[in-house]
Design a protein around this motif. Structure first.
Motif, mmCIF file in Angstrom:
data_model
loop_
_atom_site.group_PDB
_atom_site.id
_atom_site.type_symbol
_atom_site.label_atom_id
_atom_site.label_comp_id
_atom_site.label_asym_id
_atom_site.label_seq_id
_atom_site.Cartn_x
_atom_site.Cartn_y
_atom_site.Cartn_z
ATOM 1 N N THR A 1 0.835 -1.207 -0.042
ATOM 2 C CA THR A 1 0.047 -0.069 0.123
ATOM 3 C C THR A 1 1.018 1.337 0.014
ATOM 4 O O THR A 1 0.350 2.159 -0.554
ATOM 5 C CB THR A 1 -0.786 0.073 1.163
ATOM 6 O OG1 THR A 1 -1.683 -1.131 1.057
ATOM 7 C CG2 THR A 1 -1.700 1.054 1.255
ATOM 8 N N GLY A 2 1.984 1.260 0.775
ATOM 9 C CA GLY A 2 2.764 2.413 0.919
ATOM 10 C C GLY A 2 3.498 2.853 -0.593
ATOM 11 O O GLY A 2 3.258 3.837 -1.090
ATOM 12 N N PRO A 3 4.058 1.769 -1.167
ATOM 13 C CA PRO A 3 4.369 2.283 -2.644
ATOM 14 C C PRO A 3 3.457 2.746 -3.554
ATOM 15 O O PRO A 3 3.505 3.565 -4.203
ATOM 16 C CB PRO A 3 4.954 0.833 -3.160
ATOM 17 C CG PRO A 3 5.418 0.249 -2.012
ATOM 18 C CD PRO A 3 4.602 0.365 -0.846
ATOM 19 N N PHE A 4 2.119 2.022 -3.382
ATOM 20 C CA PHE A 4 0.986 2.356 -4.243
ATOM 21 C C PHE A 4 0.608 4.175 -3.939
ATOM 22 O O PHE A 4 0.593 4.821 -4.819
ATOM 23 C CB PHE A 4 -0.200 1.628 -3.825
ATOM 24 C CG PHE A 4 -1.345 2.105 -4.612
ATOM 25 C CD1 PHE A 4 -1.745 2.377 -5.755
ATOM 26 C CD2 PHE A 4 -2.507 2.736 -3.866
ATOM 27 C CE1 PHE A 4 -2.835 2.616 -6.412
ATOM 28 C CE2 PHE A 4 -3.671 3.207 -4.401
ATOM 29 C CZ PHE A 4 -3.949 3.021 -5.536
ATOM 30 N N LEU A 5 0.374 4.442 -2.592
ATOM 31 C CA LEU A 5 0.314 5.738 -2.251
ATOM 32 C C LEU A 5 1.337 6.477 -2.770
ATOM 33 O O LEU A 5 0.934 7.796 -3.207
ATOM 34 C CB LEU A 5 0.200 5.778 -0.684
ATOM 35 C CG LEU A 5 -0.935 5.196 -0.021
ATOM 36 C CD1 LEU A 5 -0.953 5.345 1.654
ATOM 37 C CD2 LEU A 5 -2.218 5.724 -0.509
ATOM 38 N N LEU A 6 2.320 6.200 -2.614
ATOM 39 C CA LEU A 6 3.505 7.343 -3.012
ATOM 40 C C LEU A 6 3.666 7.130 -4.659
ATOM 41 O O LEU A 6 3.847 8.324 -5.228
ATOM 42 C CB LEU A 6 5.118 6.483 -2.587
ATOM 43 C CG LEU A 6 5.405 6.817 -1.105
ATOM 44 C CD1 LEU A 6 6.153 5.792 -0.481
ATOM 45 C CD2 LEU A 6 5.882 8.110 -0.946
ATOM 46 N N CYS A 7 3.439 6.102 -5.369
ATOM 47 C CA CYS A 7 3.237 6.225 -6.733
ATOM 48 C C CYS A 7 2.169 7.284 -7.113
ATOM 49 O O CYS A 7 2.283 7.976 -8.109
ATOM 50 C CB CYS A 7 3.087 4.883 -7.233
ATOM 51 S SG CYS A 7 4.363 3.928 -7.444
ATOM 52 N N GLN A 8 1.072 7.139 -6.479
ATOM 53 C CA GLN A 8 0.144 7.938 -6.678
ATOM 54 C C GLN A 8 0.294 9.633 -6.561
ATOM 55 O O GLN A 8 0.281 10.482 -7.328
ATOM 56 C CB GLN A 8 -1.269 7.821 -6.141
ATOM 57 C CG GLN A 8 -2.189 6.762 -6.379
ATOM 58 C CD GLN A 8 -3.366 6.708 -5.651
ATOM 59 O OE1 GLN A 8 -3.576 7.013 -4.309
ATOM 60 N NE2 GLN A 8 -4.623 6.542 -6.186
ATOM 61 N N GLU A 9 0.890 9.803 -5.435
ATOM 62 C CA GLU A 9 1.322 11.148 -4.803
ATOM 63 C C GLU A 9 2.179 11.648 -5.831
ATOM 64 O O GLU A 9 2.223 12.764 -6.180
ATOM 65 C CB GLU A 9 1.674 11.041 -3.539
ATOM 66 C CG GLU A 9 2.257 12.311 -2.885
ATOM 67 C CD GLU A 9 1.074 13.362 -2.474
ATOM 68 O OE1 GLU A 9 0.932 14.621 -2.859
ATOM 69 O OE2 GLU A 9 -0.291 12.968 -2.403
ATOM 70 N N PHE A 10 3.547 11.200 -6.050
ATOM 71 C CA PHE A 10 4.518 11.634 -6.780
ATOM 72 C C PHE A 10 4.225 11.531 -8.192
ATOM 73 O O PHE A 10 4.672 12.256 -9.290
ATOM 74 C CB PHE A 10 5.707 11.386 -6.354
ATOM 75 C CG PHE A 10 6.237 11.792 -5.195
ATOM 76 C CD1 PHE A 10 6.454 13.087 -5.127
ATOM 77 C CD2 PHE A 10 6.272 11.099 -4.082
ATOM 78 C CE1 PHE A 10 6.866 13.642 -3.612
ATOM 79 C CE2 PHE A 10 6.559 11.476 -2.641
ATOM 80 C CZ PHE A 10 6.875 12.820 -2.488
ATOM 81 N N GLY A 11 3.692 10.375 -8.756
ATOM 82 C CA GLY A 11 3.190 10.211 -10.125
ATOM 83 C C GLY A 11 2.315 11.112 -10.911
ATOM 84 O O GLY A 11 2.450 11.309 -12.195
#
Length: 247
Positions: free
Chosen positions: A100-110
């Protein structure tokens, strides 16, 4: 010319620290993210599994650095526990941090990368995302999921200028390995005896692969790969006596 910006999570130790150090030598402005406080003005404390923390991190990084060119999702936790005794809370915590952490970070910076039409995301998965390894149901599931997320985002975002890849380390000599061995789960020989190259990976081995995937000049047409950096572990189907006879 402004230096490219790289955000590295789990940067306090092990692979994350090695990645941040190498990218810094390659001319990146590195943003260090960890649960523990780190020295330096480019270090931020955040729980990657928290949507609120990730959103706040994004705002702070955006305000200070503008566009992030590279995101390295390295923060992760281990769990050595038989499947039948893994609790729901343990399962959720591993999945929350590792997937979930990588998903959230991908969304945020992606979102900013997509708006700019450029960027590279490198997820630190594991050979445990390519194989089944006993007593690691939650960890294996999280890393298999991370590879699936990597491939899906590569398919969705590649045509919009954002490459998404994964590095899959074999066993690495880090603080996490020390803690896992202290629990009695395995020994050095358990790892070196089955690795064709006869050793653990070093954090620098993984950092070099990350730097390659981060660099648009070196890997500009590489998208959606799950790159094993494992000394040939996942390629070797030999039995031990045959494997060791070749050394």
């Amino acid at each position: 010319m402004t230096a490219p910006v790289a955000v590295v999570t789990g940067a306090a130790q092990g692979i994350g620290r090695s990645v941040a150090e190498l990218l810094a030598t390659r001319g990146y402005s590195t943003v260090l993210v960890d649960l523990q406080e780190l020295p330096g003005e480019n270090a931020f404390v955040a729980d990657v599994s928290s949507a609120e923390d990730v959103a706040a991190l994004g705002e702070r990084v955006r305000a200070k650095f503008g566009l992030v060119d590279v995101l390295v999702n390295n923060a992760g936790i281990s769990l050595l526990q038989p499947a039948e005794t893994t609790t729901a809370d343990q399962w959720r915590r591993v999945l929350d941090v590792n997937l979930t952490g990588p998903f959230l970070l991908c969304q945020e910076f992606g979102q900013d990368m997509l708006a700019a039409g450029t960027g590279s995301i490198v997820n630190i998965a594991s050979i445990a995302g390519l194989q089944g390894i006993a007593d690691r149901a939650a960890y294996n599931a999280s890393k298999h999921g991370l590879i699936g997320l990597t491939r899906t985002l590569a398919a969705e975002w590649g045509g919009r200028g954002v490459r998404v890849n994964a590095v899959c380390p074999g066993w690495v000599k880090t603080e996490m390995d020390v803690a896992d061995q202290a629990s009695g789960g395995y020994t050095d020989e358990d790892i070196t005896s089955v690795n064709p190259m006869g050793r653990f990976a070093f954090p620098g081995d993984i950092a070099a692969a990350v730097a390659f995937l981060a660099d648009p000049e070196a890997s500009g047409f590489v998208n959606g790969v799950a790159l094993p950096v494992d000394g040939g572990w996942t390629a070797d189907g030999s039995w031990n006596s045959l494997r060791l006879r070749k050394r």
